[in-house]
Write a protein that holds these residues in place. Sequence first.
Motif, PDB file in Angstrom:
ATOM      1  N   LYS A  55      53.188  21.188  61.527  1.00  0.00           N
ATOM      2  CA  LYS A  55      53.361  19.834  61.006  1.00  0.00           C
ATOM      3  C   LYS A  55      52.001  19.152  60.784  1.00  0.00           C
ATOM      4  CE  LYS A  55      55.791  15.642  62.064  1.00  0.00           C
ATOM      5  NZ  LYS A  55      56.455  14.856  63.077  1.00  0.00           N
ATOM      6  N   LYS A  56      51.819  18.578  59.602  1.00  0.00           N
ATOM      7  CA  LYS A  56      50.545  17.896  59.329  1.00  0.00           C
ATOM      8  C   LYS A  56      50.532  16.519  59.983  1.00  0.00           C
ATOM      9  CE  LYS A  56      49.317  20.278  55.130  1.00  0.00           C
ATOM     10  NZ  LYS A  56      49.631  20.470  53.722  1.00  0.00           N
ATOM     11  N   GLN A  57      49.410  16.193  60.613  1.00  0.00           N
ATOM     12  CA  GLN A  57      49.245  14.887  61.251  1.00  0.00           C
ATOM     13  C   GLN A  57      48.152  14.113  60.517  1.00  0.00           C
ATOM     14  OE1 GLN A  57      51.077  14.197  63.894  1.00  0.00           O
ATOM     15  NE2 GLN A  57      51.702  16.213  64.668  1.00  0.00           N
ATOM     16  N   VAL A  58      48.269  12.794  60.515  1.00  0.00           N
ATOM     17  CA  VAL A  58      47.235  11.955  59.899  1.00  0.00           C
ATOM     18  C   VAL A  58      45.877  12.239  60.538  1.00  0.00           C
ATOM     19  CG1 VAL A  58      46.445   9.552  59.654  1.00  0.00           C
ATOM     20  CG2 VAL A  58      48.830  10.131  59.172  1.00  0.00           C
ATOM     21  N   SER A  59      45.861  12.542  61.840  1.00  0.00           N
ATOM     22  CA  SER A  59      44.593  12.719  62.578  1.00  0.00           C
ATOM     23  C   SER A  59      43.975  14.107  62.415  1.00  0.00           C
ATOM     24  CB  SER A  59      44.837  12.450  64.062  1.00  0.00           C
ATOM     25  OG  SER A  59      45.847  13.341  64.523  1.00  0.00           O
ATOM     26  N   ASP A  60      44.630  15.012  61.684  1.00  0.00           N
ATOM     27  CA  ASP A  60      44.075  16.372  61.514  1.00  0.00           C
ATOM     28  C   ASP A  60      42.702  16.333  60.847  1.00  0.00           C
ATOM     29  OD1 ASP A  60      46.470  17.428  62.399  1.00  0.00           O
ATOM     30  OD2 ASP A  60      47.222  17.871  60.371  1.00  0.00           O
ATOM     31  N   THR A  61      41.818  17.225  61.276  1.00  0.00           N
ATOM     32  CA  THR A  61      40.575  17.415  60.530  1.00  0.00           C
ATOM     33  C   THR A  61      40.725  18.686  59.685  1.00  0.00           C
ATOM     34  OG1 THR A  61      39.650  18.725  62.302  1.00  0.00           O
ATOM     35  CG2 THR A  61      39.119  16.397  62.320  1.00  0.00           C
ATOM     36  N   PHE A  62      40.026  18.749  58.600  1.00  0.00           N
ATOM     37  CA  PHE A  62      39.994  19.976  57.798  1.00  0.00           C
ATOM     38  C   PHE A  62      38.748  19.931  56.934  1.00  0.00           C
ATOM     39  CE2 PHE A  62      41.394  18.767  53.431  1.00  0.00           C
ATOM     40  CZ  PHE A  62      41.773  17.452  53.662  1.00  0.00           C
ATOM     41  N   SER A  63      38.474  21.010  56.217  1.00  0.00           N
ATOM     42  CA  SER A  63      37.264  20.956  55.397  1.00  0.00           C
ATOM     43  C   SER A  63      37.547  21.355  53.958  1.00  0.00           C
ATOM     44  CB  SER A  63      36.156  21.824  55.997  1.00  0.00           C
ATOM     45  OG  SER A  63      36.614  23.128  56.127  1.00  0.00           O
ATOM     46  N   ILE A  64      36.734  20.809  53.059  1.00  0.00           N
ATOM     47  CA  ILE A  64      36.741  21.221  51.654  1.00  0.00           C
ATOM     48  C   ILE A  64      35.349  21.795  51.410  1.00  0.00           C
ATOM     49  CG2 ILE A  64      37.077  20.524  49.254  1.00  0.00           C
ATOM     50  CD1 ILE A  64      38.737  18.178  50.168  1.00  0.00           C
ATOM     51  N   ARG A  65      35.276  23.091  51.062  1.00  0.00           N
ATOM     52  CA  ARG A  65      33.996  23.821  51.136  1.00  0.00           C
ATOM     53  C   ARG A  65      33.394  23.535  52.519  1.00  0.00           C
ATOM     54  NH1 ARG A  65      32.109  26.518  46.167  1.00  0.00           N
ATOM     55  NH2 ARG A  65      33.840  26.215  44.764  1.00  0.00           N
ATOM     56  N   ASN A  66      32.124  23.050  52.581  1.00  0.00           N
ATOM     57  CA  ASN A  66      31.547  22.805  53.908  1.00  0.00           C
ATOM     58  C   ASN A  66      31.653  21.355  54.354  1.00  0.00           C
ATOM     59  OD1 ASN A  66      30.852  25.430  54.209  1.00  0.00           O
ATOM     60  ND2 ASN A  66      28.778  25.189  53.392  1.00  0.00           N
ATOM     61  N   THR A  67      32.379  20.551  53.586  1.00  0.00           N
ATOM     62  CA  THR A  67      32.488  19.135  53.948  1.00  0.00           C
ATOM     63  C   THR A  67      33.632  18.934  54.937  1.00  0.00           C
ATOM     64  OG1 THR A  67      31.575  18.419  51.841  1.00  0.00           O
ATOM     65  CG2 THR A  67      32.902  16.816  53.026  1.00  0.00           C
ATOM     66  N   MET A  68      33.293  18.455  56.115  1.00  0.00           N
ATOM     67  CA  MET A  68      34.316  18.195  57.138  1.00  0.00           C
ATOM     68  C   MET A  68      34.988  16.859  56.845  1.00  0.00           C
ATOM     69  SD  MET A  68      35.084  20.290  59.479  1.00  0.00           S
ATOM     70  CE  MET A  68      35.859  19.169  60.633  1.00  0.00           C
TER      71      MET A  68
ATOM     72  N   GLY B  46      38.488  27.244  39.847  1.00  0.00           N
ATOM     73  CA  GLY B  46      37.644  26.905  40.996  1.00  0.00           C
ATOM     74  C   GLY B  46      37.552  25.440  41.365  1.00  0.00           C
ATOM     75  N   ILE B  47      38.512  24.620  40.901  1.00  0.00           N
ATOM     76  CA  ILE B  47      38.471  23.207  41.328  1.00  0.00           C
ATOM     77  C   ILE B  47      38.711  23.160  42.839  1.00  0.00           C
ATOM     78  CG2 ILE B  47      40.933  22.515  41.145  1.00  0.00           C
ATOM     79  CD1 ILE B  47      38.150  20.479  39.540  1.00  0.00           C
ATOM     80  N   ASP B  48      38.069  22.217  43.534  1.00  0.00           N
ATOM     81  CA  ASP B  48      38.155  22.195  44.999  1.00  0.00           C
ATOM     82  C   ASP B  48      39.292  21.336  45.547  1.00  0.00           C
ATOM     83  OD1 ASP B  48      36.002  23.902  45.562  1.00  0.00           O
ATOM     84  OD2 ASP B  48      34.576  22.281  45.167  1.00  0.00           O
ATOM     85  N   PHE B  49      39.714  20.321  44.786  1.00  0.00           N
ATOM     86  CA  PHE B  49      40.876  19.521  45.232  1.00  0.00           C
ATOM     87  C   PHE B  49      41.487  18.832  44.026  1.00  0.00           C
ATOM     88  CE2 PHE B  49      37.397  16.452  45.445  1.00  0.00           C
ATOM     89  CZ  PHE B  49      37.950  15.292  44.953  1.00  0.00           C
TER      90      PHE B  49
END
Length: 350
Positions: A2-15, A233-236
């Motif tokens: 389940k996804k939470q609002v508080s989850d961290t994740f990264s796009i390429r190397n950006t946290m 290759g679009i990132d988001f």
Amino acid sequence: MKKQVSDTFSIRNTMIRNRICVPPMVVYNWSDGSGYVDDKHVEHYRQLAHGGAGLIIQEATCVTAEGQLAQTQLGIWEDGQIAGLRRITQAVHAEGCPIFVQIHHAGIVGIAEHALCPSAYQLGDKTGAEMSVEQIHAIQQAFIRAAQRAYQAGYDGVELHGCHRYLMCQFLNRRVNTRADVYGEHPEQFVLEILEGIRKTVPEDFVVGIRLGAFEPTLEDGIRHAKILEQHGIDFLDISYGFTEEQETEKPAGFPYKDIVYAAGEIKKQVSVPVFAVNGIRTPEDARGALELTQVDMIDVGRGSLANPNWTADALAGRETDTCLDCSVCQWRIDPARCAGRLLHEKRQK
Ligand SMILES: Cc1cc2nc3c(=O)[nH]c(=O)nc-3n(C[C@H](O)[C@H](O)[C@H](O)COP(=O)(O)O)c2cc1C
Ligand code: SF4
């Protein structure tokens, strides 16, 4: 999971430190007409970063002076603008928040007397003349140079402004783009060449995403564009409305959020890159509900964050989030001092 609002994740190397994004929102009375950053912009973005957002996407910032939507819109069309933009990225990074900048050309909607458009097109009292191939290449270079400047100014990435009736959106919508050449046969070609050009000139960890119209003109087209962009290759994909006059919106009966939130969920089913959903998300319950229902990766809280720049921190701490009052016409872009939601929030803070 389940996804939470508080989850961290990264796009390429950006946290990304949580799933709330402040989407791009222009303000027109802080600039002097040169497109240069003012102290007020720096303080505005610092405040939003301090307020806990997971990610900020800076307002539509124009890639040419002629492509502006308003004379007082921020610009990224000349090297002299980099130093001011760097003040924004430094202030935001000092608060632990990543920042992308939305790069923009208004096309037929812009202030230029001879506004550019992929094809001859009538929009109200404006007639867009079909762009020559040379003009197309020049604007593509302007986007590529703008992305390079964004990198030099310290942004973690760029968001291509590909929706809301502006130039890229005009190319993507086959009811506006009726060209007979490759840019009409493949409506995504204009964007793909820009994406390819940017990739060649910035380091690998620089993020390149797009704000894309879901209904361009139909959801089927929006999904096709999303898949093609992912393949290239679009990132988001930050999903919003397309060319307003030429779109067929849809959502199933009983879906509790806006049609573009539904569409973002449908696009998410078809791609694996991060997808952002937007519009009308006002409360933490809305954000949690939309995440769960659509399985998107990021929820944009736009006007909610203008009214309360601490919206995310308040939501994560379980505090009351003062929020936007849904004025019939949002006053922020005209003058933030007129934002009734912000005035109420500030009064409550005292
Ligand atoms: C004052 C204002 C300025 C905006 N400027 C931009 C912009 O620069 N680029 C963009 O893609 N969308 C822009 N938008 C749209 C917002 O990013 C967002 O999609 C919209 O407000 C709906 O989200 P919300 O209900 O959370 O506010 C703007 C909206 C507002 C209210
Ligand atoms: S309270 Fe009004 S002016 Fe402020 S963000 Fe909401 S709609 Fe815009």
